[in-house]
Design a protein around this motif. Structure first.
Motif, PDB file in Angstrom:
ATOM      1  N   GLY A  66      -7.558  17.575  -1.118  1.00  0.00           N
ATOM      2  CA  GLY A  66      -6.695  17.590  -2.300  1.00  0.00           C
ATOM      3  C   GLY A  66      -6.750  16.257  -3.029  1.00  0.00           C
ATOM      4  O   GLY A  66      -6.695  16.199  -4.260  1.00  0.00           O
ATOM      5  N   PHE A  67      -6.881  15.190  -2.254  1.00  0.00           N
ATOM      6  CA  PHE A  67      -6.948  13.850  -2.840  1.00  0.00           C
ATOM      7  C   PHE A  67      -8.203  13.713  -3.692  1.00  0.00           C
ATOM      8  O   PHE A  67      -8.164  13.258  -4.842  1.00  0.00           O
ATOM      9  CB  PHE A  67      -6.958  12.805  -1.708  1.00  0.00           C
ATOM     10  N   GLN A  68      -9.327  14.151  -3.119  1.00  0.00           N
ATOM     11  CA  GLN A  68     -10.586  14.034  -3.867  1.00  0.00           C
ATOM     12  C   GLN A  68     -10.530  14.885  -5.139  1.00  0.00           C
ATOM     13  O   GLN A  68     -11.006  14.467  -6.199  1.00  0.00           O
ATOM     14  CB  GLN A  68     -11.767  14.438  -2.977  1.00  0.00           C
ATOM     15  N   LYS A  69      -9.909  16.046  -5.049  1.00  0.00           N
ATOM     16  CA  LYS A  69      -9.769  16.909  -6.231  1.00  0.00           C
ATOM     17  C   LYS A  69      -8.951  16.205  -7.318  1.00  0.00           C
ATOM     18  O   LYS A  69      -9.258  16.290  -8.505  1.00  0.00           O
ATOM     19  CB  LYS A  69      -9.100  18.229  -5.856  1.00  0.00           C
ATOM     20  N   MET A  70      -7.905  15.515  -6.863  1.00  0.00           N
ATOM     21  CA  MET A  70      -7.058  14.791  -7.824  1.00  0.00           C
ATOM     22  C   MET A  70      -7.859  13.663  -8.496  1.00  0.00           C
ATOM     23  O   MET A  70      -7.771  13.461  -9.717  1.00  0.00           O
ATOM     24  CB  MET A  70      -5.841  14.209  -7.080  1.00  0.00           C
ATOM     25  N   VAL A  71      -8.679  12.960  -7.715  1.00  0.00           N
ATOM     26  CA  VAL A  71      -9.499  11.881  -8.283  1.00  0.00           C
ATOM     27  C   VAL A  71     -10.510  12.462  -9.284  1.00  0.00           C
ATOM     28  O   VAL A  71     -10.719  11.909 -10.369  1.00  0.00           O
ATOM     29  CB  VAL A  71     -10.207  11.078  -7.161  1.00  0.00           C
ATOM     30  N   ASN A  72     -11.102  13.595  -8.929  1.00  0.00           N
ATOM     31  CA  ASN A  72     -12.045  14.242  -9.856  1.00  0.00           C
ATOM     32  C   ASN A  72     -11.351  14.589 -11.165  1.00  0.00           C
ATOM     33  O   ASN A  72     -11.886  14.332 -12.251  1.00  0.00           O
ATOM     34  CB  ASN A  72     -12.624  15.516  -9.245  1.00  0.00           C
ATOM     35  N   ALA A  73     -10.140  15.146 -11.037  1.00  0.00           N
ATOM     36  CA  ALA A  73      -9.383  15.525 -12.237  1.00  0.00           C
ATOM     37  C   ALA A  73      -9.031  14.285 -13.056  1.00  0.00           C
ATOM     38  O   ALA A  73      -9.075  14.306 -14.294  1.00  0.00           O
ATOM     39  CB  ALA A  73      -8.112  16.269 -11.828  1.00  0.00           C
ATOM     40  N   PHE A  74      -8.720  13.201 -12.351  1.00  0.00           N
ATOM     41  CA  PHE A  74      -8.403  11.935 -13.034  1.00  0.00           C
ATOM     42  C   PHE A  74      -9.581  11.502 -13.921  1.00  0.00           C
ATOM     43  O   PHE A  74      -9.410  11.183 -15.094  1.00  0.00           O
ATOM     44  CB  PHE A  74      -8.074  10.858 -11.983  1.00  0.00           C
ATOM     45  N   TYR A  75     -10.783  11.542 -13.355  1.00  0.00           N
ATOM     46  CA  TYR A  75     -11.947  11.106 -14.146  1.00  0.00           C
ATOM     47  C   TYR A  75     -12.269  12.052 -15.300  1.00  0.00           C
ATOM     48  O   TYR A  75     -12.749  11.613 -16.342  1.00  0.00           O
ATOM     49  CB  TYR A  75     -13.169  10.851 -13.248  1.00  0.00           C
ATOM     50  N   GLU A  76     -11.986  13.332 -15.109  1.00  0.00           N
ATOM     51  CA  GLU A  76     -12.201  14.279 -16.221  1.00  0.00           C
ATOM     52  C   GLU A  76     -11.285  13.918 -17.393  1.00  0.00           C
ATOM     53  O   GLU A  76     -11.663  14.063 -18.556  1.00  0.00           O
ATOM     54  CB  GLU A  76     -11.963  15.728 -15.767  1.00  0.00           C
ATOM     55  N   ILE A  77     -10.094  13.442 -17.076  1.00  0.00           N
ATOM     56  CA  ILE A  77      -9.158  13.032 -18.135  1.00  0.00           C
ATOM     57  C   ILE A  77      -9.585  11.689 -18.727  1.00  0.00           C
ATOM     58  O   ILE A  77      -9.590  11.499 -19.945  1.00  0.00           O
ATOM     59  CB  ILE A  77      -7.710  12.979 -17.579  1.00  0.00           C
ATOM     60  N   ASN A  79       0.828  -1.206   0.000  1.00  0.00           N
ATOM     61  CA  ASN A  79       0.000   0.000   0.000  1.00  0.00           C
ATOM     62  C   ASN A  79       0.868   1.264   0.000  1.00  0.00           C
ATOM     63  O   ASN A  79       1.984   1.250   0.501  1.00  0.00           O
ATOM     64  CB  ASN A  79      -0.928   0.007   1.214  1.00  0.00           C
ATOM     65  N   PRO A  80       0.323   2.344  -0.558  1.00  0.00           N
ATOM     66  CA  PRO A  80       1.099   3.596  -0.594  1.00  0.00           C
ATOM     67  C   PRO A  80       1.398   4.103   0.821  1.00  0.00           C
ATOM     68  O   PRO A  80       0.689   3.768   1.773  1.00  0.00           O
ATOM     69  CB  PRO A  80       0.153   4.570  -1.304  1.00  0.00           C
ATOM     70  N   ASN A  81       2.416   4.946   0.926  1.00  0.00           N
ATOM     71  CA  ASN A  81       2.750   5.566   2.223  1.00  0.00           C
ATOM     72  C   ASN A  81       1.593   6.459   2.666  1.00  0.00           C
ATOM     73  O   ASN A  81       1.032   7.183   1.847  1.00  0.00           O
ATOM     74  CB  ASN A  81       3.990   6.460   2.093  1.00  0.00           C
ATOM     75  N   LYS A  82       1.308   6.423   3.964  1.00  0.00           N
ATOM     76  CA  LYS A  82       0.197   7.261   4.449  1.00  0.00           C
ATOM     77  C   LYS A  82       0.524   8.756   4.325  1.00  0.00           C
ATOM     78  O   LYS A  82      -0.362   9.591   4.248  1.00  0.00           O
ATOM     79  CB  LYS A  82      -0.225   6.877   5.864  1.00  0.00           C
ATOM     80  N   GLU A  83       1.818   9.060   4.247  1.00  0.00           N
ATOM     81  CA  GLU A  83       2.217  10.470   4.073  1.00  0.00           C
ATOM     82  C   GLU A  83       1.705  11.032   2.740  1.00  0.00           C
ATOM     83  O   GLU A  83       1.563  12.240   2.585  1.00  0.00           O
ATOM     84  CB  GLU A  83       3.757  10.614   4.121  1.00  0.00           C
ATOM     85  N   PHE A  84       1.462  10.152   1.792  1.00  0.00           N
ATOM     86  CA  PHE A  84       0.941  10.624   0.502  1.00  0.00           C
ATOM     87  C   PHE A  84      -0.390  11.349   0.736  1.00  0.00           C
ATOM     88  O   PHE A  84      -0.604  12.465   0.278  1.00  0.00           O
ATOM     89  CB  PHE A  84       0.763   9.446  -0.469  1.00  0.00           C
ATOM     90  N   LEU A  85      -1.270  10.704   1.493  1.00  0.00           N
ATOM     91  CA  LEU A  85      -2.565  11.311   1.812  1.00  0.00           C
ATOM     92  C   LEU A  85      -2.390  12.498   2.764  1.00  0.00           C
ATOM     93  O   LEU A  85      -3.017  13.550   2.578  1.00  0.00           O
ATOM     94  CB  LEU A  85      -3.495  10.258   2.432  1.00  0.00           C
ATOM     95  N   GLU A  86      -1.526  12.334   3.759  1.00  0.00           N
ATOM     96  CA  GLU A  86      -1.344  13.409   4.748  1.00  0.00           C
ATOM     97  C   GLU A  86      -0.883  14.701   4.074  1.00  0.00           C
ATOM     98  O   GLU A  86      -1.396  15.778   4.360  1.00  0.00           O
ATOM     99  CB  GLU A  86      -0.324  12.981   5.815  1.00  0.00           C
TER     100      GLU A  86
END
Ligand code: HEM
Length: 169
Positions: free
Chosen positions: A32-43, A19-26
């Protein structure tokens, strides 16, 4: 520097994942994470794998939320995916209704690369790397379709005529 490497999946292989490092989310923060996921789906919906995903904006909005909470959970965030959306997540079962060749997986990873690069100034690179490594490896589990059809399509697209050679005597 983040190494956005791409290796091919062999159908049926289930490589071990870390699993990814928890610091990635922190460092990115849940918002910011949800924004990145939204941007991912737009692409994604503009990409070569758009046909796998719904056109309907409301359905897509739900997918953004469900996926966002799953990915956040994997990165050590709260268990919202399980508590809000119910049940366990089975990576293979979730995707088995779709025919996913390695080529689609590579396209999917490419969409991730596009949203990860812009966060390089916010999140330490080693943590982005850990997330990439997880995406790159775990996505191999869902490849369930040989690339044969893609090869034929590719041949057809090269304008060399019929891939079966019917146009050549
Ligand atoms: C690390 C790899 C992946 C993970 C962890 C993952 C995770 C998920 C999750 C959590 C869902 C939502 C399930 C729900 O609705 O609760 C989902 C749905 C889906 N995933 Fe993936 N996925 C991965 C790779 C891929 C790839 C490579 C494709 C390639 C096309 C893909 C295509 C889809 C599609 C089409 C759906 C369904 C969307 C819908 O509900 O219409 N996924 N995935």
């Amino acid at each position: 520097m983040v190494d956005y490497y791409y290796t091919n999946a062999i159908m049926g292989e289930r490589p071990e994942v870390i699993n990814p490092n928890k610091e990635f989310l922190e460092q990115l923060t849940p918002d910011g994470f949800q924004k990145m996921v939204n941007a991912f789906y737009e692409i994604v919906v503009e990409s070569d794998i758009a046909h796998y995903f719904p056109d309907d904006a409301e359905e897509l909005a739900l997918i953004k939320k469900r996926n966002g909470s799953y990915f956040i959970m994997i990165c050590g965030g709260d268990e919202r995916y399980i508590s809000k959306y119910g049940g366990d997540f089975d990576q293979i079962k979730t995707h088995e209704m779709f025919s996913i060749p390695n080529k689609a997986r590579i396209e999917w990873l490419g969409c991730w690369e596009e949203v990860l690069r812009p966060i390089e100034d916010k999140v330490e690179h080693q943590h982005i790397q850990s997330y990439w490594n997880w995406l790159e490896t775990f996505s191999k589990h869902i490849v369930n379709y040989e690339n044969d059809r893609e090869t034929l399509e590719d041949k057809a697209n090269t304008k060399m005529g019929c891939p079966f050679g019917h146009d050549k005597k």
